[in-house]
Design an enzyme around this catalytic site. Structure first.
Site, PDB file in Angstrom:
ATOM      1  N   GLU A  99      -4.980   2.111   2.768  1.00  0.00           N
ATOM      2  CA  GLU A  99      -4.882   0.951   3.661  1.00  0.00           C
ATOM      3  C   GLU A  99      -5.052   1.374   5.109  1.00  0.00           C
ATOM      4  O   GLU A  99      -5.663   0.655   5.912  1.00  0.00           O
ATOM      5  CB  GLU A  99      -3.528   0.250   3.467  1.00  0.00           C
ATOM      6  CG  GLU A  99      -3.401  -1.094   4.172  1.00  0.00           C
ATOM      7  CD  GLU A  99      -2.879  -0.985   5.610  1.00  0.00           C
ATOM      8  OE1 GLU A  99      -2.881  -2.001   6.321  1.00  0.00           O
ATOM      9  OE2 GLU A  99      -2.451   0.127   6.008  1.00  0.00           O
ATOM     10  N   GLU A 100      -4.488   2.540   5.437  1.00  0.00           N
ATOM     11  CA  GLU A 100      -4.536   3.002   6.820  1.00  0.00           C
ATOM     12  C   GLU A 100      -5.915   3.543   7.201  1.00  0.00           C
ATOM     13  O   GLU A 100      -6.128   3.965   8.328  1.00  0.00           O
ATOM     14  CB  GLU A 100      -3.472   4.080   7.045  1.00  0.00           C
ATOM     15  CG  GLU A 100      -2.043   3.653   6.712  1.00  0.00           C
ATOM     16  CD  GLU A 100      -1.488   2.580   7.644  1.00  0.00           C
ATOM     17  OE1 GLU A 100      -2.224   2.128   8.546  1.00  0.00           O
ATOM     18  OE2 GLU A 100      -0.319   2.184   7.458  1.00  0.00           O
TER      19      GLU A 100
ATOM     20  N   ASP B 271       3.782  -6.148   3.659  1.00  0.00           N
ATOM     21  CA  ASP B 271       3.363  -5.181   4.680  1.00  0.00           C
ATOM     22  C   ASP B 271       3.491  -5.696   6.110  1.00  0.00           C
ATOM     23  O   ASP B 271       2.776  -5.268   6.996  1.00  0.00           O
ATOM     24  CB  ASP B 271       1.907  -4.760   4.411  1.00  0.00           C
ATOM     25  CG  ASP B 271       1.486  -3.541   5.233  1.00  0.00           C
ATOM     26  OD1 ASP B 271       2.382  -2.777   5.653  1.00  0.00           O
ATOM     27  OD2 ASP B 271       0.285  -3.367   5.458  1.00  0.00           O
TER      28      ASP B 271
ATOM     29  N   ASP C 116       6.369   1.745   6.852  1.00  0.00           N
ATOM     30  CA  ASP C 116       5.071   1.085   6.719  1.00  0.00           C
ATOM     31  C   ASP C 116       4.230   1.928   5.767  1.00  0.00           C
ATOM     32  O   ASP C 116       3.679   2.947   6.179  1.00  0.00           O
ATOM     33  CB  ASP C 116       4.405   0.967   8.096  1.00  0.00           C
ATOM     34  CG  ASP C 116       2.963   0.492   8.039  1.00  0.00           C
ATOM     35  OD1 ASP C 116       2.547  -0.044   6.996  1.00  0.00           O
ATOM     36  OD2 ASP C 116       2.247   0.686   9.044  1.00  0.00           O
TER      37      ASP C 116
ATOM     38  N   HIS D 190       3.472   3.954  13.015  1.00  0.00           N
ATOM     39  CA  HIS D 190       2.338   4.812  13.388  1.00  0.00           C
ATOM     40  C   HIS D 190       2.681   5.810  14.494  1.00  0.00           C
ATOM     41  O   HIS D 190       1.787   6.422  15.073  1.00  0.00           O
ATOM     42  CB  HIS D 190       1.109   3.991  13.822  1.00  0.00           C
ATOM     43  CG  HIS D 190       0.545   3.121  12.745  1.00  0.00           C
ATOM     44  ND1 HIS D 190      -0.685   2.505  12.851  1.00  0.00           N
ATOM     45  CD2 HIS D 190       1.039   2.778  11.523  1.00  0.00           C
ATOM     46  CE1 HIS D 190      -0.919   1.800  11.737  1.00  0.00           C
ATOM     47  NE2 HIS D 190       0.132   1.953  10.931  1.00  0.00           N
TER      48      HIS D 190
ATOM     49  N   ASP E  81      -0.036   4.494   0.935  1.00  0.00           N
ATOM     50  CA  ASP E  81      -0.278   5.543   1.930  1.00  0.00           C
ATOM     51  C   ASP E  81       0.462   5.248   3.232  1.00  0.00           C
ATOM     52  O   ASP E  81       0.941   4.136   3.465  1.00  0.00           O
ATOM     53  CB  ASP E  81      -1.776   5.709   2.196  1.00  0.00           C
ATOM     54  CG  ASP E  81      -2.421   4.442   2.750  1.00  0.00           C
ATOM     55  OD1 ASP E  81      -2.073   3.341   2.286  1.00  0.00           O
ATOM     56  OD2 ASP E  81      -3.275   4.544   3.656  1.00  0.00           O
TER      57      ASP E  81
ATOM     58  N   HIS F  19       0.840  -1.206   0.000  1.00  0.00           N
ATOM     59  CA  HIS F  19       0.000   0.000   0.000  1.00  0.00           C
ATOM     60  C   HIS F  19       0.872   1.252   0.000  1.00  0.00           C
ATOM     61  O   HIS F  19       1.950   1.288   0.616  1.00  0.00           O
ATOM     62  CB  HIS F  19      -0.994   0.008   1.165  1.00  0.00           C
ATOM     63  CG  HIS F  19      -0.406   0.122   2.536  1.00  0.00           C
ATOM     64  ND1 HIS F  19      -0.107   1.329   3.122  1.00  0.00           N
ATOM     65  CD2 HIS F  19      -0.100  -0.827   3.464  1.00  0.00           C
ATOM     66  CE1 HIS F  19       0.355   1.126   4.346  1.00  0.00           C
ATOM     67  NE2 HIS F  19       0.382  -0.170   4.583  1.00  0.00           N
TER      68      HIS F  19
END
Length: 486
Positions: free
Chosen positions: A166-167, A190, A137, A476, A100, A98
């Site tokens: 995705e997030e 991922d 990530d 994150h 994003d 992904h």
């Protein structure tokens, strides 16, 4: 820069220029070793803003790389698919990542995720972003896919699937038209622990609880800002078992202590993403001029919390600061009570551990965001479980709470989990290749986090998948880093 340099906006602009020049020197691609192509692509990705829902620029860049490699690309429900043919007649393989990233930064950072590149620093074998998330990530997965696009050696036909959002509840993968895909074999890039092959993941859902809040004229007291900061945060699935503090829960506890001393709530704000454990919260209060007692209470609560929290949260600070103004309107007593009752009642952390896999969280939830939209309180809550019935049961508890407190509930669509298939042919192949490469056996596991494999499993019956990736720590959260050797 000193205050005399000019306005805050000017200083931030100059700061970003200096940051860009510093970044150009701090991340030396050649120092990362092989494969150099991967690190060159990742360096380029760091320059492209790509927060969730702002992915067009990075998709255009990937399409341009494909074009220069002589490969065709097409959009599929906002996602980008690139085809790489092969002289071999083998079955094609989907390479999936992904584009994003979660965009988090320290409160004092002037970084603008809509325009600034990410500052990356290489130190002791780790590439990190000191003041923001790094975007390893899943930028490393994207860079790996881009380097495979350019690979001239013998490969099967490849179909690169670059997903968006995705997030945000796996939205891109869930929207994709699977009929347009050619393969039933998929490698997902991922995961975040090198040496672990993931064969299953949790499902989940994001629910939002809303309440209309009544206000009244504030007493002629002092406006005071209560700040909770310094917590480690982290991934709301993969890190939920670590017992890290949630800034929203801490702020609610601190606010309740201040209310018992006569304070009234003007505003409450914290959390930036539903899939990140909140690190910071800010509450504005109207208080009588009895600050010393209030500060002593906060110091006592801070010491009490630090004694219970893990070492990662040693930076926790509870700060009270008088603002240079009088308070505005504040919440009426019933609304204030509702706010604190809701934040106390909503669960955060593990609910149940797996009976089959020691230490694996089966069901959990994250109290992710609290915002005021004018006079509407909006609370975002993310529940996860590897068992669909347990997820439904846990969400039903939040729905019951909403009914009891007369709140509006906006339920999110459930994200599919991915059930492990240990007889997978792809798993056997990847395990064999890992043994040849690393001279050790790979571990096989499931993860208490969402992977897009769950969406592909739902859309493509019989698809055979494995997920793996390098060592990434602190995803994150600011300070996110990736181990270069892995």
């Amino acid at each position: 820069l000193p205050q005399s340099t000019g306005s805050l906006a000017m200083r931030h602009a100059v700061g970003r220029l200096v940051l860009a020049l510093y970044t150009a020197r701090a991340f030396d691609v050649s120092a990362c070793g092989e494969p150099q192509a991967l690190w060159r692509y990742f360096r380029k990705l760091l320059e492209i803003p790509r927060c969730t829902e702002n992915e067009r620029a990075v998709l255009d860049y990937i399409a341009d790389v494909a074009k220069h490699a002589g490969l065709s690309s097409r959009f599929n429900q906002g996602n980008l698919v690139v085809s790489k043919p092969s002289g071999d007649s083998g079955e094609p393989v989907i390479i999936q990542a992904h584009v994003d990233m979660v965009c988090e930064k320290h409160a004092e950072s002037s970084h603008d995720f809509t325009s600034d590149g990410i500052q990356a620093v290489l130190s002791s074998g780790w590439l990190s972003a000191p003041n923001t998330t790094l975007g390893a990530d899943n930028g490393i997965g994207v860079a790996t896919a881009l380097s495979l696009m350019q690979h001239s050696g013998r490969l099967p036909p490849l179909e690169f699937v670059f997903t968006i959002q995705e997030e945000k509840s796996l939205d891109g993968a869930r929207a994709i038209d699977a009929k347009a895909l050619r393969s039933k074999r998929l490698l997902n890039f991922d995961s975040e622990e090198w040496g672990i092959l993931y064969m299953g993941c949790a499902g989940g859902a994001v629910d939002v609880l809303e309440a209309k809040m009544a206000r009244m004229l504030a007493p002629p007291w002092q406006a005071v800002e209560l700040v909770v900061d310094g917590l480690a945060g982290g991934h709301s699935g993969a890190d939920i078992h670590l017992g890290r503090g949630n800034a929203l829960k801490v702020a609610a506890q601190a606010t309740a202590a201040m209310v018992r001393q006569g304070a009234k709530v003007e505003s409450f704000d914290g959390g930036d993403a539903d899939n990140a454990i909140p690190r910071r919260a800010v509450v504005t209060l109207a208080m009588p001029a009895i600050m010393e007692k209030a500060k002593a209470s906060m110091a006592e609560l801070q010491a009490e919390l630090l004694a219970k929290l893990p070492a990662a949260d040693a930076g926790l600070k509870l700060t009270l600061r008088e603002l240079e103004r009088k308070p505005k309107d504040v919440l009426e007593e019933a609304s204030q009570k509702l706010l604190l009752e809701l934040l106390e009642a909503l669960h955060h952390g593990p609910v149940k551990f797996s009976a089959d896999v020691p230490g694996l969280v089966e069901t959990s939830s994250n109290l992710g965001i609290v915002k005021f939209r004018e006079d509407v309180l909006e609370v975002t809550w993310f529940a996860r479980s590897s068992v669909d019935t347990e997820l439904a049961l846990h969400r039903a508890g939040a729905a019951d709470l909403a009914r009891r407190l007369k709140l509006r509930l906006r339920p999110g669509e459930a994200m599919p989990g991915w059930k492990a298939d240990l007889s997978s042919q792809m798993l056997a192949l990847v395990k064999e290749e890992f043994q040849l490469l690393e001279h050790r056996e790979a571990e096989v596991a499931t993860i208490h986090a969402g992977l897009e494999c769950g969406a592909f499993a739902q859309k493509v019956p019989g698809i055979d998948m494995v997920s793996f990736g390098p060592d990434i720590q602190g995803a994150h959260a600011p300070g996110e880093r990736v181990n270069v050797e892995s």
